[in-house]
Design a protein around this motif. Structure first.
Motif, short mmCIF file in Angstrom:
data_model
loop_
_atom_site.label_atom_id
_atom_site.label_comp_id
_atom_site.label_asym_id
_atom_site.label_seq_id
_atom_site.Cartn_x
_atom_site.Cartn_y
_atom_site.Cartn_z
N LEU A 10 0.83 -1.20 0.00
CA LEU A 10 0.00 0.00 0.00
C LEU A 10 0.86 1.26 0.00
CD1 LEU A 10 -2.85 -0.96 2.51
CD2 LEU A 10 -2.99 -0.80 0.02
N LEU A 11 1.95 1.24 0.76
CA LEU A 11 2.85 2.39 0.79
C LEU A 11 3.55 2.56 -0.56
CD1 LEU A 11 4.09 4.71 2.30
CD2 LEU A 11 5.74 3.13 3.33
N ALA A 12 3.92 1.43 -1.18
CA ALA A 12 4.54 1.50 -2.50
C ALA A 12 3.59 2.14 -3.51
CB ALA A 12 4.93 0.09 -2.97
N GLY A 13 2.34 1.68 -3.52
CA GLY A 13 1.35 2.26 -4.44
C GLY A 13 1.13 3.74 -4.17
N GLY A 238 -1.21 -11.59 -7.46
CA GLY A 238 -2.49 -10.99 -7.81
C GLY A 238 -2.98 -10.03 -6.75
N LYS A 239 -2.91 -10.43 -5.49
CA LYS A 239 -3.36 -9.58 -4.39
C LYS A 239 -2.52 -8.31 -4.30
CE LYS A 239 -5.46 -13.08 -1.38
NZ LYS A 239 -5.45 -13.69 -0.03
N ALA A 240 -1.21 -8.45 -4.45
CA ALA A 240 -0.32 -7.29 -4.36
C ALA A 240 -0.62 -6.30 -5.48
CB ALA A 240 1.14 -7.75 -4.44
N SER A 241 -0.84 -6.80 -6.68
CA SER A 241 -1.12 -5.93 -7.81
C SER A 241 -2.42 -5.15 -7.63
CB SER A 241 -1.17 -6.76 -9.11
OG SER A 241 -1.37 -5.91 -10.22
N ILE A 242 -3.44 -5.82 -7.11
CA ILE A 242 -4.72 -5.14 -6.87
C ILE A 242 -4.57 -4.07 -5.79
CG2 ILE A 242 -7.09 -5.43 -6.03
CD1 ILE A 242 -7.00 -8.28 -7.25
N MET A 243 -3.84 -4.39 -4.72
CA MET A 243 -3.66 -3.42 -3.65
C MET A 243 -2.86 -2.20 -4.10
SD MET A 243 -3.31 -5.50 -0.07
CE MET A 243 -2.22 -6.78 -0.63
N ALA A 244 -1.99 -2.39 -5.10
CA ALA A 244 -1.22 -1.26 -5.62
C ALA A 244 -2.11 -0.28 -6.39
CB ALA A 244 -0.09 -1.76 -6.52
N SER A 245 -3.37 -0.66 -6.61
CA SER A 245 -4.33 0.24 -7.29
C SER A 245 -4.63 1.48 -6.46
CB SER A 245 -5.64 -0.51 -7.59
OG SER A 245 -5.44 -1.58 -8.48
N VAL A 246 -4.07 1.55 -5.27
CA VAL A 246 -4.19 2.76 -4.46
C VAL A 246 -3.44 3.92 -5.14
CG1 VAL A 246 -2.13 2.40 -3.03
CG2 VAL A 246 -4.09 3.62 -2.09
N GLU A 247 -2.55 3.60 -6.11
CA GLU A 247 -1.77 4.63 -6.80
C GLU A 247 -2.64 5.73 -7.43
OE1 GLU A 247 1.09 5.17 -10.71
OE2 GLU A 247 0.96 3.20 -9.77
N PRO A 248 -3.65 5.40 -8.27
CA PRO A 248 -4.46 6.48 -8.86
C PRO A 248 -5.27 7.24 -7.83
CG PRO A 248 -5.36 4.32 -9.43
CD PRO A 248 -4.01 4.08 -8.83
N VAL A 249 -5.58 6.62 -6.70
CA VAL A 249 -6.27 7.34 -5.63
C VAL A 249 -5.38 8.47 -5.12
CG1 VAL A 249 -7.16 7.17 -3.28
CG2 VAL A 249 -7.64 5.35 -4.92
N VAL A 250 -4.12 8.13 -4.84
CA VAL A 250 -3.17 9.14 -4.36
C VAL A 250 -2.90 10.17 -5.44
CG1 VAL A 250 -0.81 9.52 -3.54
CG2 VAL A 250 -2.11 7.54 -2.74
#
Length: 290
Positions: A10-13, A238-250
Motif C-alpha cells: 500500500l505504501l509502494a502504491g 495478484g493480491k499485491a497488484s490489486i492493492m497497488a491500485s491505491v496509486e491512482p487514488v493518491v
C-alpha cells in the motif's frame, strides 16, 4: 505478519501516486519522457547499490542462466513500461492512461495462475473488478485514441510483468535488493542508450535541479520498488497488484491538492471502490471460502 506485507504494498502504491507530480516538474525543466525514466532509475540504482555494498556484497552475484529475469524486470518492466506509459499521456488524458495501466492486475492474476498456480478465488476476482471499476471512475469521461489504447495496454502488460519477473527471482533465492539494483541499472542503461545523456546536463545544471532529480529517484523508484518487492515475499502476485491500485487514488488527491483539479462525484466514488477492493482482499470470508 501478513499485515506488514500489506502495508508495504500500500505504501509502494501511494508513493507511485506522486509520479505525475515529478513527471510534470521534470518536463517543465526540459527533461524528455525517456530522460525521466533515466532520472528515476539512475538514482534508484545508485541507492540500491550503496545499500548492497554496506549490507551484503555477495548479493551482487547473479547466475548467468538467470540474466533473462533481470533483463525482463529492468528493460521490459521498468524501461518499456515507462516509455509506453509516458507516451500514452501524449495521446490522451492522464486519467485515460491510468485506466489502461490498471488493467495490470488482470494480467498479473492470469499470468500468476498459469505460471505459479495461484488460485483464482471469487474474492480475488471480485476485488479486481472493484479496483478496475474504481480506477475507471477516477478517470471519469475520457477519450481513448487507438494509439493511446495500444500504448496504454502495453504499459499495463509490462507493469504486470514486474510482479512475474520478481517472483521468478525471489523463488530462485535472490533478495529484493538484488532484483531492484539490476532492474534499475538495466533500465537506466536502456533509457540512456535510446534517449541520450541530455538529462544529465539538465539535472546537474543547479543544486535545486539535482536535489529534485534525487527526490524523483527516491520517491518514485527506490522506495516503492523496494517496498513492493519486499511485499511480494509475503503476498500472492495478484493480491499485491490489486492493492497497488491505491496509486491512482493518491494521484487524484495530489492533483486536487497541488494542481487544484476538481474532485468530481465520479472520482470520489472511484476512490471508494478502490479502497473497498483493498478491504475485501484483507478480510476472511469464512471456512467455505478456503
Amino acid at each position: 505478519m501478513k499485515n506488514k506485507y500489506v502495508a508495504m504494498v500500500l505504501l509502494a502504491g501511494s508513493l507511485w501516486g506522486f509520479m505525475g507530480f515529478f513527471r510534470r516538474t521534470l518536463d517543465s525543466m526540459g527533461v524528455s519522457a525517456i530522460g525521466c525514466i533515466a532520472v528515476r532509475c539512475i538514482f534508484a540504482a545508485a541507492l540500491f547499490g550503496i545499500v548492497l555494498l554496506v549490507s551484503d556484497r555477495q548479493a551482487f552475484k547473479i547466475k548467468l542462466k538467470d540474466i533473462w529475469i533481470f533483463f525482463g524486470s529492468g528493460i521490459v518492466s521498468l524501461f518499456v513500461f515507462g516509455v509506453c506509459y509516458f507516451k500514452a499521456m501524449d495521446y490522451m488524458s492522464l486519467s485515460a492512461a491510468a485506466i489502461l495501466l490498471y488493467t495490470a492486475p488482470c494480467f498479473v492474476i492470469l499470468f500468476s495462475a498459469l505460471l505459479f498456480k495461484e488460485k483464482l478465488t471469487g474474492q480475488k476476482l471480485a476485488a479486481m473488478l472493484l479496483a478496475f471499476a474504481g480506477v475507471s471512475g477516477i478517470g471519469g469521461e475520457t477519450m481513448i485514441t487507438p494509439i493511446g489504447l495500444l500504448l496504454g495496454l502495453t504499459a499495463g502488460v509490462c507493469y504486470a510483468l514486474y510482479s512475474i519477473f520478481s517472483r521468478f527471482a525471489l523463488n530462485r533465492g535472490y533478495s529484493s535488493l538484488t532484483i531492484n539494483f539490476y532492474s534499475s541499472l538495466l533500465a537506466t542503461i536502456g533509457a540512456t542508450v535510446i534517449g541520450g545523456t541530455e538529462y544529465l546536463e539538465i539535472i546537474t545544471a543547479s543544486a535545486p535541479n539535482l536535489g529534485f532529480a534525487f527526490a524523483t529517484g527516491l520517491v518514485t523508484c527506490f522506495l516503492p520498488y523496494l517496498l513492493y518487492t519486499c511485499g511480494l515475499e509475503g503476498l500472492e502476485n495478484g493480491k499485491a497488484s490489486i492493492m497497488a491500485s491505491v496509486e491512482p487514488v493518491v494521484a487524484t488527491i495530489v492533483g486536487v491538492v497541488i494542481y487544484k483539479e476538481a474532485l468530481t462525484a465520479m472520482s470520489a466514488a472511484g476512490i471508494v471502490l478502490v479502497l473497498a477492493a483493498i478491504v475485501l482482499l484483507n478480510i476472511k470470508l469464512g471456512k467455505k471460502q478456503k
